[in-house]
Each structure stands twice: as C-alpha cells, then as structure tokens.
Design a protein around this motif. Structure first.
Motif, PDB file in Angstrom:
ATOM      1  N   GLY A  34      23.451  33.149  50.760  1.00  9.21           N
ATOM      2  CA  GLY A  34      24.482  32.675  49.841  1.00  9.21           C
ATOM      3  C   GLY A  34      25.081  33.864  49.132  1.00  9.21           C
ATOM      4  N   ASP A  35      26.263  33.650  48.587  1.00 11.53           N
ATOM      5  CA  ASP A  35      26.958  34.750  47.918  1.00 11.53           C
ATOM      6  C   ASP A  35      26.253  35.108  46.611  1.00 11.53           C
ATOM      7  N   ASN A  36      26.669  36.183  45.985  1.00 13.82           N
ATOM      8  CA  ASN A  36      26.103  36.555  44.686  1.00 13.82           C
ATOM      9  C   ASN A  36      26.277  35.402  43.714  1.00 13.82           C
ATOM     10  N   GLY A  37      25.201  35.090  42.989  1.00 14.11           N
ATOM     11  CA  GLY A  37      25.281  34.032  42.005  1.00 14.11           C
ATOM     12  C   GLY A  37      25.183  32.638  42.592  1.00 14.11           C
ATOM     13  N   ALA A  38      24.855  32.532  43.884  1.00 12.43           N
ATOM     14  CA  ALA A  38      24.773  31.218  44.511  1.00 12.43           C
ATOM     15  C   ALA A  38      23.554  30.435  44.033  1.00 12.43           C
ATOM     16  N   GLY A  39      22.576  31.131  43.487  1.00  9.44           N
ATOM     17  CA  GLY A  39      21.404  30.436  42.970  1.00  9.44           C
ATOM     18  C   GLY A  39      20.132  30.698  43.764  1.00  9.44           C
ATOM     19  N   LYS A  40      20.169  31.638  44.686  1.00  7.81           N
ATOM     20  CA  LYS A  40      18.995  31.916  45.526  1.00  7.81           C
ATOM     21  C   LYS A  40      17.790  32.334  44.679  1.00  7.81           C
TER      22      LYS A  40
END
Ligand SMILES: Nc1ncnc2c1ncn2[C@@H]1O[C@H](COP(=O)(O)OP(=O)(O)OP(=O)(O)O)[C@@H](O)[C@H]1O
Ligand SMILES: [Mg+2]
Lengths: 239, 396
Positions: A34-40
């Motif tokens: 997921g992109d930066n800040g996606a919550g991973k």
C-alpha cells in the motif's frame, strides 16, 4: 490460522484503518502493500499488540483472542521484526539472539548451550555468518536482518511479521533475506511481509493484500496477478 | 554452513585483527604500548623509577583510585557518567573515620556502614536519574558539590580525623604478603586460569563448537604467568605484594566475572549498547541503571576507605582535587568507551597503572604539578579521541 476481521483504528482526525480484514495461514507468505500512510504499520501494530484497535477482532484457529500488549502477542506466538532492528550492536550474535531470555544455571549464563543453539538455528535457516562471536556491528546489513529474524524464531512463534525487511539492503543481501523468508514458509510458519518493493513481493509471497487509505483495496494470488493490477489497486486507478 | 562449524576460531590472523581494529575493537594493545613507552621514558630519565621500591609504591598508590575507577566503569558501560565518585569516596571515608575514631565503633562495622552509605547515595542518584529523568551528568554534578558539602559539615571545626597507625584500617595498607603466600597465590591463579580454559575447551569440543588452537591457549596461560611472576618477583624484592593490590585485583577479577557470566552483566552491556533493544527484549532497564549507580557509589566509598587507610587520616581534601578526573581518565584510557556498551573491568587496572606511572614518574623527576595536570589531561584527551574515532569506525 490467524484471522483479523473488521479492524478499525482512528488517530484523532485520521482514520488509519477502516474495517480491514486479513487471513494468515501456516506455511504461507502474505505480502501487505500500500502507499505511504495506507495503514500497513498501524495494522501490524494492532496484530502485534502495540496499539489497541477501536473495533474489530483477532482470532487464532477460530478462537477469539485479546492482544492487549506485545507480551500477549508473544504468548500467542506472534513475533514481530521491526524495521529498526533492535539489535545491540556491541553484543555478538549469540548474545543478541538470547537477549532477555538467557538460559542460566546457578545464575550463570550457559554460554555453550546458547552458542550451540545459535549455530543450529542459523544452520537450519542457512544463514551464513563466519564468526558468530563478533559484535553484530561487524556484520553486513543482510546478516543483521537475518539475526533479527532468527531472534524472532526463538520463541517458536506461529506468525512472523516482517516490517520492510529489505528496505536498506543491496541486491545480494536482499536475495539472502528473501531466501530466509522462503525458509520460514517451509517451516510452516505464517509470514506477514510489509514491503514497498513489488519485485520482492512478487518474488517471495503467495498472496498480496493491498491497503489503500485504511481500507482493503484488493487481494491477489501472487502467481496469477500482474504487476499492473497490483499497482492499480495500490493507487486506486480503475483496473 | 557445515564447513563453518569445522573452522576453528582463529585468535589472531593478521586479517582478522585488522578487521577488528577497523571496527574499533582495539583491545588492550594501545594501553600496553603506552605502558612500555612510559617505562622506557621514565626509566631512562630516572634510574629510581623502575626500582622494586618505587614499583611497589606504585602498586600501593593504584588501589584506591583504581577502585573508584572500577565503579565509574559500571556507569560508563551504560553510557552514563558519575561525577560524584570523588566526593562520595571522601564522604564515606569520613563517615568511616568518624564512626571508628570519634565514636569508637568497631572498624569493620564502621566500614560496612560507610559502604551502605555509599550504596544509598548511589540509589538516590539512580532514582533521580530514572524516576525524575534528570541527566546523569547533572545528578552527579550536584552530587559532586553536595556530598563534598556534607563531608565538610561532618568534619566540622577540626577538619581532620587521624586514624590510629596500628588500627585495623591503617593496617590494611601496611600489610604485605609473605613471599611464600605471594608465590602460592600466583600458582593458584595461573592454575585456575589454565584449568578453567581447558575445561571450557573440553566442553566446547564436546558440544561440537569451534575452539582456538591449543598453542593459543598455551600462549595465554604463559602470558599470564609471565606477568604475574614478574610482578611478584619485583615486589617481593622490596616489601612484598601489598594487600591493597590484592584487594583491588580481586575486585577487578570478580566484577569481570560477574559482567561476563551473569545475566545482570550481559544486560548492562545491552542497555549500554541499545536501550530500546534491551527494553524490547524485556529487560528491566530502570533496575539495571539504578544498580549501576549503586555499584559506582559503593565502589567509590570503598576506594575512599582505602585512600584513608593509606593516609591514616581523613581531612577536608579527602576525595577532592584530581581523584575524580584520574578515575574517569583511568577507565577511558584502559579502553572503556564513554559511549556505553564497551569495556571491561581490566580497564580500571590498566588505566590506573598508566596514570599512576605518569604521576609517579613526574613526581620522581620533580616536575611541577601544573605540568603534571596538563600531561594527565593530554593523555585523557588522547584516550577519548581514540575512543571517539573507533566508535565512528564501528558504526560506519
Ligand atoms: N501515532 C499516530 N498518531 C497519529 N496519526 C498516526 C499515528 N500513526 C499513524 N498515523 C496516521 O495513520 C495513517 C496510517 O499510517 P501507517 O503508519 O499505518 O501507514 P503505512 O502504510 O505504514 O505508511 P508507510 O508506508 O509510510 O510506512 C497515516 O495517515 C498516519 O499519518
Ligand atoms: Mg509503515
């Protein structure tokens, strides 16, 4: 099997996770992208007991469990290797592996037992370190990452979470670590791998789970997915 | 990996040594080199420097500050500092002297009470550091002044307490091993060292772990034997091996064994190396830190008592002047890193030997104390520079 269902987490005004679900099976490597800040990272922290979710559930083999602290997670067999490796550079490989849970007799450290166990573990993982008695500071990045992963295996976990294990590594060392991830799978462990590197993800994972803006945004079997479809899910472009 | 298990761990291949060197693991070699240089320089400038009498004096002078330095190593290993060690040593010596002389207590009881006082002071420092989160630098700087103040207060008008020359405390520094006892002790030390190495080697072989070649073991045992025999021979040619040196040596060895063979010792190094990693490994970081300060102050107290024993008195200058600087310098010169996590207790022994030799040598040459201070400072600066550079090499 470890199932995460419908997890939500809000930080003030930011909805970091919104109804996210995830299944992790023994002997399977799941890549979380997921992109930066996606919550991973937030999702990983929930599973590892570092932060508490606002709602949602975690179940192990169908039984609901409470992961209220990192200690809980450890007890349940969930082991996390964080991006900052948390090794003591001044200590050797043996000392780092057993740090905090050194076997003792008459309160003396059992050096030989620890070194034997370290050798056996590293050999079984096919990790090559010439001298395991030198300070970790003298090892390469890939070797350090391998030591951190080996350390996570000492408690006989069922799930190992790896946060960006190859982020700081060169080509050859990345290959070493990916090999190690495959060996975790062969051992029958469930592996959750966070990565920004789609090449790594495609090389090593069985399944790819995509998060976008805190929600599930797609799930692929790695063997059947194309790079384009994964990228589209990450960016939210219509596939 | 199977072939790696068969490799014997080589003690010193030139390449391995170079590798370690580049990573800041210089070991004791710079200090040993420095000692040789000191012996040569002062030995040529003054024929009395290498005489048995002077070397025995040297051994006697080392013990007190060396013990304080040993305590400082405990906090340096955590990457902290204890600036109060000098004052604490003086204060606790005064407590001991007042109790045993003015109050007429049994000297042994007075010593124990002084040590407990030291431990409590360390506990206070440790709690201020961990609970109030004050930097150790500030806590112990306050201690440096505060405990000195308490010392002056306790001494009161008189300003000096003399210890009876034939009393227990003064006798400590005027007791010498008979040659027989000294040689027996040497024999036992070498035998125990050799035996423990052999047993470890056996156990490692039995566990199918790599071992150093036998000749290396021989070199190590022979090296220890040569050093001990030389030291005992020299001192026995004079008054004998001073009890004070035996006490200091025992402390150094015991603390080294504790640091290397107990979980507490390993956790000290872990906290000094990476606090976050230690915490995540479930180590009670706060407890380790408090204990380090307790050890530091207790050893400082003991060093102060040894110093009082040599002087057969305590006065307003006890634990003052350059004692603190010498103790810190000794630890660093001996190879303890100021940045934490690296160093062994032998640093106290080697470092104090360097500093005391320089002091002693310049004293023989009647060099002014102004010059002595500057030279000591230069040696300290050099040691810190080596430490800083090797640390950079270690993390590069
Ligand atoms: N402790 C926190 N306090 C406030 N907001 C937070 C906190 N942690 C994360 N967030 C926010 O939650 C959202 C998700 O963050 P998270 O770290 O989980 O993303 P990520 O997918 O790991 O990103 P990256 O790829 O950059 O590591 C982001 O908008 C972030 O700013
Ligand atoms: Mg992240």
């Amino acid at each position: 099997m470890i199932s995460v269902t419908d997890v939500s987490k809000r930080y003030g005004a930011v909805q970091a996770l919104q109804g996210v679900s995830l299944d992790l099976r023994p002997g399977e490597v799941v890549a979380l992208v997921g992109d930066n800040g996606a919550g991973k990272s937030t999702l990983v922290k929930v599973i590892a007991g570092v932060v508490a979710a606002d709602s949602g559930a975690i179940a192990i083999d169908g039984e609901r469990v409470r992961v209220g602290s990192p200690h809980d997670a450890q007890r349940l067999g969930i082991s996390t290797v964080y991006q900052d490796l948390a090794l003591c550079e001044n200590l050797d490989v043996v000392a780092n592996l057993f740090l905090g849970s050194e076997p003792r007799r008459w309160s003396l450290l059992r050096h030989i037992r620890m070194e034997r166990a370290t050798r056996d573990l590293l050999t079984s993982l096919d990790v090559r370190i010439k001298d395991i008695r030198v300070p970790v500071a003298m090892l390469s990045g890939g070797q350090r990452q391998s030591v951190a992963i080996a350390r996570a295996l000492l408690g006989e976990p069922r799930l190992v979470i790896l946060d960006e294990p190859t982020a700081a590594l060169g080509v050859e060392q990345t290959a070493q670590v990916l090999d190690l991830v495959r060996r975790l799978r062969e051992r029958g462990l469930a592996v959750l791998l966070i990565s920004h590197n789609l090449a790594d993800v495609r090389a090593v994972s069985d399944r790819v789970v995509v998060l976008r803006l805190g929600r599930n945004a797609g799930e692929f079997r790695t063997a059947e997915a194309t790079q384009e479809s994964i990228v589209a899910a990450i960016t939210g472009a219509a596939a | 990996m199977t072939q790696a298990a068969a490799i014997t761990r080589e003690p010193y291949t030139p390449k391995g040594a170079l590798d370690r060197l580049r990573h800041g693991d210089l070991g004791a070699w710079p200090v040993v080199g420095g000692l040789v240089a000191i012996a040569v320089v002062f030995g040529t400038l003054n024929e009395h420097f290498l005489s048995p009498e002077n070397l025995t004096n040297l051994a006697l002078q080392m013990a007190a500050t060396g013990t304080i330095s040993l305590g400082i190593i405990m906090v340096l290993l955590l990457g902290e500092i204890d600036l109060s060690a000098g004052s604490v040593s003086g204060l606790c010596a005064v407590v001991m002297a007042i109790l045993s002389v003015r109050q007429g207590w049994n000297p042994l009881v007075a010593i124990v009470v002084a040590l407990v006082a030291g431990a409590l002071i360390g506990l206070l420092h440790g709690l201020m550091f961990t609970r109030l989160r004050m930097p150790s630098f500030v806590v112990t700087l306050a201690g440096l002044i505060g405990w000195q103040g308490l010392l002056l207060y306790l001494l009161g008008q008189g300003g000096i307490v003399n210890l009876p020359f034939d009393g227990f405390v003064a006798k400590l520094s005027d007791t010498w091993l008979t040659p027989l006892a000294a040689w027996l002790l040497t024999l036992v030390l070498v035998a125990v060292f050799a035996a423990s190495n052999l047993v470890t080697r056996r156990m490692r072989l039995a566990a199918d772990l790599p071992v150093a070649p036998t000749w290396w073991l021989g070199v190590k045992v022979a090296g220890l034997a040569v050093v001990l025999v030389a030291a005992v021979a020299v001192m026995s040619a004079d008054r004998g091996v001073p009890l004070l040196l035996v006490i200091f040596g025992t402390l150094v060895v015991v603390f080294d064994l504790v640091l290397r063979h107990t979980a507490f010792g390993r956790w000290m190094y872990a906290v000094g190396g990476n606090v976050e990693a230690a915490r995540r490994a479930g180590i009670d970081v706060r407890r380790i830190r408090v204990l380090a300060f307790v050890l530091s102050s207790t050893l400082a107290a003991f060093g102060g008592i040894l110093s009082a024993s040599r002087l057969a008195a305590v006065n307003q200058g006890s634990g003052g002047s350059d004692i603190l600087l010498m103790a810190i310098a000794a630890a660093v010169i001996g190879g303890t890193s100021l940045f934490g996590g690296r160093g062994r207790t032998y640093a106290a022994l080697l470092g104090i030997l360097v500093i005391q030799s320089i002091t002693n040598g310049m004293f023989l040459l009647s060099v002014d104390s102004s010059v002595r201070y500057m030279v000591t400072a230069a040696v300290l600066a050099l040691a810190v520079a080596i430490d800083s550079l090797s640390r950079r090499g270690g993390t590069a």
